[in-house]
Design a protein around this motif. Structure first.
Motif, PDB file in Angstrom:
ATOM      1  N   THR A 170       0.764  -1.113  -0.205  1.00  0.00           N
ATOM      2  CA  THR A 170      -0.018  -0.094  -0.074  1.00  0.00           C
ATOM      3  C   THR A 170       0.764   1.207   0.136  1.00  0.00           C
ATOM      4  N   THR A 171       0.444   2.366  -0.782  1.00  0.00           N
ATOM      5  CA  THR A 171       1.233   3.430  -0.807  1.00  0.00           C
ATOM      6  C   THR A 171      -0.107   4.536  -0.446  1.00  0.00           C
ATOM      7  N   LEU A 172       0.418   5.472   0.430  1.00  0.00           N
ATOM      8  CA  LEU A 172      -0.557   6.753   0.642  1.00  0.00           C
ATOM      9  C   LEU A 172       0.177   7.844   0.072  1.00  0.00           C
ATOM     10  N   MET A 173      -0.582   8.663  -0.717  1.00  0.00           N
ATOM     11  CA  MET A 173      -0.107   9.957  -1.377  1.00  0.00           C
ATOM     12  C   MET A 173      -0.842  11.079  -0.518  1.00  0.00           C
ATOM     13  N   VAL A 174       0.082  11.817   0.082  1.00  0.00           N
ATOM     14  CA  VAL A 174      -0.399  12.931   0.922  1.00  0.00           C
ATOM     15  C   VAL A 174      -0.338  14.194   0.223  1.00  0.00           C
ATOM     16  N   PHE A 175      -1.216  15.075   0.092  1.00  0.00           N
ATOM     17  CA  PHE A 175      -1.383  16.513  -0.713  1.00  0.00           C
ATOM     18  C   PHE A 175      -1.510  17.377   0.476  1.00  0.00           C
ATOM     19  N   THR A 176      -0.436  18.218   0.859  1.00  0.00           N
ATOM     20  CA  THR A 176      -0.614  19.121   1.888  1.00  0.00           C
ATOM     21  C   THR A 176      -1.266  20.498   1.646  1.00  0.00           C
ATOM     22  N   GLY A 177      -1.684  21.207   2.777  1.00  0.00           N
ATOM     23  CA  GLY A 177      -2.541  22.215   2.378  1.00  0.00           C
ATOM     24  C   GLY A 177      -1.328  23.811   2.416  1.00  0.00           C
ATOM     25  N   LEU A 178      -2.070  24.854   2.454  1.00  0.00           N
ATOM     26  CA  LEU A 178      -1.107  25.919   2.060  1.00  0.00           C
ATOM     27  C   LEU A 178      -0.164  26.194   3.114  1.00  0.00           C
ATOM     28  N   ALA A 179      -0.128  25.574   4.316  1.00  0.00           N
ATOM     29  CA  ALA A 179       0.797  25.668   5.472  1.00  0.00           C
ATOM     30  C   ALA A 179       1.758  24.380   5.456  1.00  0.00           C
ATOM     31  N   ASP A 180       1.809  23.963   4.127  1.00  0.00           N
ATOM     32  CA  ASP A 180       2.828  22.776   3.803  1.00  0.00           C
ATOM     33  C   ASP A 180       2.784  21.615   4.984  1.00  0.00           C
ATOM     34  N   GLN A 181       1.733  21.438   5.690  1.00  0.00           N
ATOM     35  CA  GLN A 181       1.503  20.367   6.788  1.00  0.00           C
ATOM     36  C   GLN A 181      -0.156  19.725   6.248  1.00  0.00           C
ATOM     37  N   ALA A 182      -0.204  18.590   6.903  1.00  0.00           N
ATOM     38  CA  ALA A 182      -1.532  17.856   6.759  1.00  0.00           C
ATOM     39  C   ALA A 182      -2.300  18.092   7.961  1.00  0.00           C
ATOM     40  N   MET A 183      -2.397  19.475   8.514  1.00  0.00           N
ATOM     41  CA  MET A 183      -3.060  19.852   9.710  1.00  0.00           C
ATOM     42  C   MET A 183      -2.416  19.490  10.804  1.00  0.00           C
ATOM     43  N   VAL A 184      -1.338  18.323  10.735  1.00  0.00           N
ATOM     44  CA  VAL A 184      -0.394  17.820  11.648  1.00  0.00           C
ATOM     45  C   VAL A 184       0.831  18.118  10.920  1.00  0.00           C
ATOM     46  N   PRO A 185       2.134  17.887  11.542  1.00  0.00           N
ATOM     47  CA  PRO A 185       3.318  17.466  10.855  1.00  0.00           C
ATOM     48  C   PRO A 185       3.333  16.192  10.108  1.00  0.00           C
ATOM     49  N   ILE A 186       3.887  15.836   8.928  1.00  0.00           N
ATOM     50  CA  ILE A 186       3.791  14.751   8.160  1.00  0.00           C
ATOM     51  C   ILE A 186       4.352  13.522   8.984  1.00  0.00           C
ATOM     52  N   GLU A 187       5.303  13.933   9.901  1.00  0.00           N
ATOM     53  CA  GLU A 187       5.776  12.729  10.739  1.00  0.00           C
ATOM     54  C   GLU A 187       4.559  12.026  11.427  1.00  0.00           C
ATOM     55  N   CYS A 188       3.734  12.721  11.718  1.00  0.00           N
ATOM     56  CA  CYS A 188       2.518  11.918  12.383  1.00  0.00           C
ATOM     57  C   CYS A 188       1.931  11.067  11.644  1.00  0.00           C
ATOM     58  N   ILE A 189       1.642  11.424  10.354  1.00  0.00           N
ATOM     59  CA  ILE A 189       0.906  10.725   9.352  1.00  0.00           C
ATOM     60  C   ILE A 189       1.787   9.466   9.128  1.00  0.00           C
ATOM     61  N   ASP A 190       3.288   9.754   9.110  1.00  0.00           N
ATOM     62  CA  ASP A 190       4.404   8.635   8.840  1.00  0.00           C
ATOM     63  C   ASP A 190       4.119   7.690   9.633  1.00  0.00           C
ATOM     64  N   ALA A 191       4.027   8.073  11.101  1.00  0.00           N
ATOM     65  CA  ALA A 191       4.046   7.288  12.226  1.00  0.00           C
ATOM     66  C   ALA A 191       3.107   5.911  11.886  1.00  0.00           C
ATOM     67  N   PHE A 192       2.098   6.451  11.658  1.00  0.00           N
ATOM     68  CA  PHE A 192       0.832   5.570  11.423  1.00  0.00           C
ATOM     69  C   PHE A 192       1.030   4.639  10.246  1.00  0.00           C
ATOM     70  N   CYS A 193       1.633   5.372   9.080  1.00  0.00           N
ATOM     71  CA  CYS A 193       1.871   4.408   7.896  1.00  0.00           C
ATOM     72  C   CYS A 193       2.701   3.406   8.045  1.00  0.00           C
ATOM     73  N   ALA A 194       3.679   3.775   8.804  1.00  0.00           N
ATOM     74  CA  ALA A 194       5.100   3.050   8.965  1.00  0.00           C
ATOM     75  C   ALA A 194       4.604   1.759   9.801  1.00  0.00           C
ATOM     76  N   ALA A 195       3.641   2.060  10.976  1.00  0.00           N
ATOM     77  CA  ALA A 195       3.334   1.028  11.798  1.00  0.00           C
ATOM     78  C   ALA A 195       2.406  -0.133  11.000  1.00  0.00           C
ATOM     79  N   GLU A 196       1.893   0.457   9.915  1.00  0.00           N
ATOM     80  CA  GLU A 196       1.155  -0.729   8.734  1.00  0.00           C
ATOM     81  C   GLU A 196       2.022  -1.306   7.625  1.00  0.00           C
ATOM     82  N   GLY A 197       3.121  -0.822   7.683  1.00  0.00           N
ATOM     83  CA  GLY A 197       4.170  -1.111   6.714  1.00  0.00           C
ATOM     84  C   GLY A 197       4.044  -0.607   5.413  1.00  0.00           C
ATOM     85  N   HIS A 198       3.275   0.673   5.323  1.00  0.00           N
ATOM     86  CA  HIS A 198       3.017   1.007   4.077  1.00  0.00           C
ATOM     87  C   HIS A 198       3.830   2.100   3.666  1.00  0.00           C
ATOM     88  N   SER A 199       4.237   2.501   2.328  1.00  0.00           N
ATOM     89  CA  SER A 199       5.154   3.668   1.671  1.00  0.00           C
ATOM     90  C   SER A 199       4.215   4.811   1.507  1.00  0.00           C
TER      91      SER A 199
END
Length: 472
Positions: free
Chosen positions: A270-299
């Motif tokens: 599985t690959t998740l593609m993340v499009f950030t907003g005008l503040a260059d984040q996805a409402m939280v730092p992208i490291e937060c999103i990555d932590a969830f995805c890394a725990a699932e073994g996703h790219s």
């Protein structure tokens, strides 16, 4: 003559007690507002109002509470009553004028502000109103002139919404000059001048707290959020859900502020593609999103829109147009060995997640308070005033169809499911979600009681994001 006749008469004890009580109550209400405890502030002001104590001071605090509660009509009525009082201050006229600008009544705002003309103590207020008016009309010349004028005065940081967006729209020379001046004169606004999300993360407590939690320092991050604010408390609880470092199945990303960041390849397919907003984040730092995805073994592929075009004209770091960007992204997805593609976008990145997700035949699309239509008439109808300087430029640069997702979603026929999450108390987000309601494959996910744009913390707490990325 007895000397006591020259002594100023003391106020009765009851009046002293009343005055002290009003001051103490207003100070407490102000602190409650500052910490986000709006209901408590509301109750205190109601107590003063029931006793008819405090006069203008109580009315001003009532207006502040109404603004915090998003009670637009009542807020305007209170500001008008204050401005009509014979004891009003110049700042009272400013607040009403600013309110009128925000609600589209520019002529009314100018009439209210007319008594401020020529007053040396009101020059900063008039310049601040010029900034707000220029922001609404997307006239960068007015905004630029107002900023330079304010910086020449010895005034505290004024009301400058979307300053970080404005600075990025100005020519590079103006950006540099204004950034240096703002850092010197208004250090509290230095984060707005930061070039790139990494610098902003360390200066915004909520972003810094989330970054710490993603690095495994959850308790340390939560301590930064012990403010009592409702939004901070929600984020504080959400941070506890971030998977610990030892539970992650691949190395986590390091956000260096790049426009395109690709995680180490995962093992799930599985690959998740993340499009950030005008503040260059996805409402939280992208490291937060990555932590969830890394725990699932996703790219994961993280994308930032450095051109501030909502990705309509492509992904700037990859190509100069949409179709070429789509081809580049497709190649990246294939290189990661993807068997299931998901797309996620927040705020201004929500529309991009939909458009690119459909173009790449994603298995699913999730939006957090996403933008779905940039047509002028739609934005006017729903009083969406956000990022006007950006939107006006886009309206000049792209054809109307490119600003509107309706036909693209309809043409997809429901092959790619789209889930739109939004706070029920955020009227503009409700309007953008409702715009696509009823189209095949579109499901609306209202977040009850959420009256702000930032919705990702609630989505984490309700398990919406975790469910979206879980292996089907």
């Amino acid at each position: 003559m007895d000397s006591t006749e020259h002594t100023k008469k003391k106020r009765p004890a009851s009046q002293v007690d009343k005055g002290a009580m009003v001051t103490e109550t207003l100070n407490s209400a102000r602190q409650y507002l500052k910490s986000g405890r709006v209901a408590d502030a509301d109750a205190l002001i109601a107590t003063l109002e029931s006793k008819r104590w405090g006069g203008l001071k109580t009315m001003r605090m009532r207006a502040a509470v109404q603004k915090a509660l998003s009670q637009k009509l009542e807020h305007g009525q209170t500001l008008k009553r204050i401005a009509e009082d014979e004891n009003r201050a110049p700042s009272d006229l400013f607040r009403l004028a600013a309110y009128l600008i925000d609600n589209g009544d520019v002529e009314g705002s100018r009439a209210v502000a007319a008594p401020l003309e020529g007053r040396t103590d009101s020059q900063h207020l008039l310049l601040n109103l010029a900034y707000l008016e220029g922001l609404r009309s997307a006239d960068l010349d007015i905004v630029r002139t107002a900023l330079f004028g304010l910086l020449e005065l010895d005034v505290p940081p004024p009301n400058l919404p979307e300053l970080h967006i404005v600075l990025r729209e100005l020519p590079k020379r103006d950006q540099d000059v204004l950034a240096d001046a703002i850092k010197t004169k208004w250090p509290d606004r230095a984060a707005d001048t930061a070039d790139g999300s990494a610098a902003r993360q360390t200066t915004i407590p909520q972003q810094h707290a989330a970054t710490l939690a993603a690095a495994g320092k959850v308790s340390e991050g939560q301590e930064l959020l012990a403010t009592g604010r409702e939004a901070d408390e929600e984020l504080r609880q959400a941070l506890a859900l971030i998977p610990p470092v030892e539970a992650r199945l691949r190395p986590s990303i390091e956000d260096d502020g790049a426009s395109v960041i690709v995680s180490p390849a995962g093992s799930s397919g599985t690959t998740l593609m993340v499009f950030t907003g005008l503040a260059d984040q996805a409402m939280v730092p992208i490291e937060c999103i990555d932590a969830f995805c890394a725990a699932e073994g996703h790219s994961v592929i993280y994308l930032r829109d450095t051109s501030r075009s909502l990705f309509i004209g492509g992904v700037p770091a990859l190509a100069s147009d949409y179709l070429s960007s789509l081809a580049s992204l497709r190649a990246m997805v294939e290189e990661l060995g993807t068997t299931r593609l998901l797309c996620f976008g927040s705020s201004a990145g929500g529309g991009a997640a939909i458009r690119y997700g459909l173009g790449l035949s994603a298995s699913g699309i999730l939006c957090a308070s996403g933008v779905t239509c940039g047509r002028p008439e739609f934005l006017e109808e729903h009083t969406d005033q956000r990022a006007r300087v950006v939107i006006r430029r886009l309206q000049r640069s792209f054809v109307t169809a490119e600003l509107d997702l309706y036909e693209e979603v309809a043409a997809n026929g429901g092959r790619t499911p789209i889930r739109l999450c939004f706070g029920t108390g955020s009227s503009t987000d409700v309007a953008h979600a409702n715009y696509l309601e009823g189209l095949p494959g579109v499901s609306l996910n209202p977040l009850e009681g959420l009256n702000r744009h930032g919705s990702f913390s609630r989505m984490m707490l309700e398990g919406i994001f975790q469910e979206f990325i879980a292996d089907g």
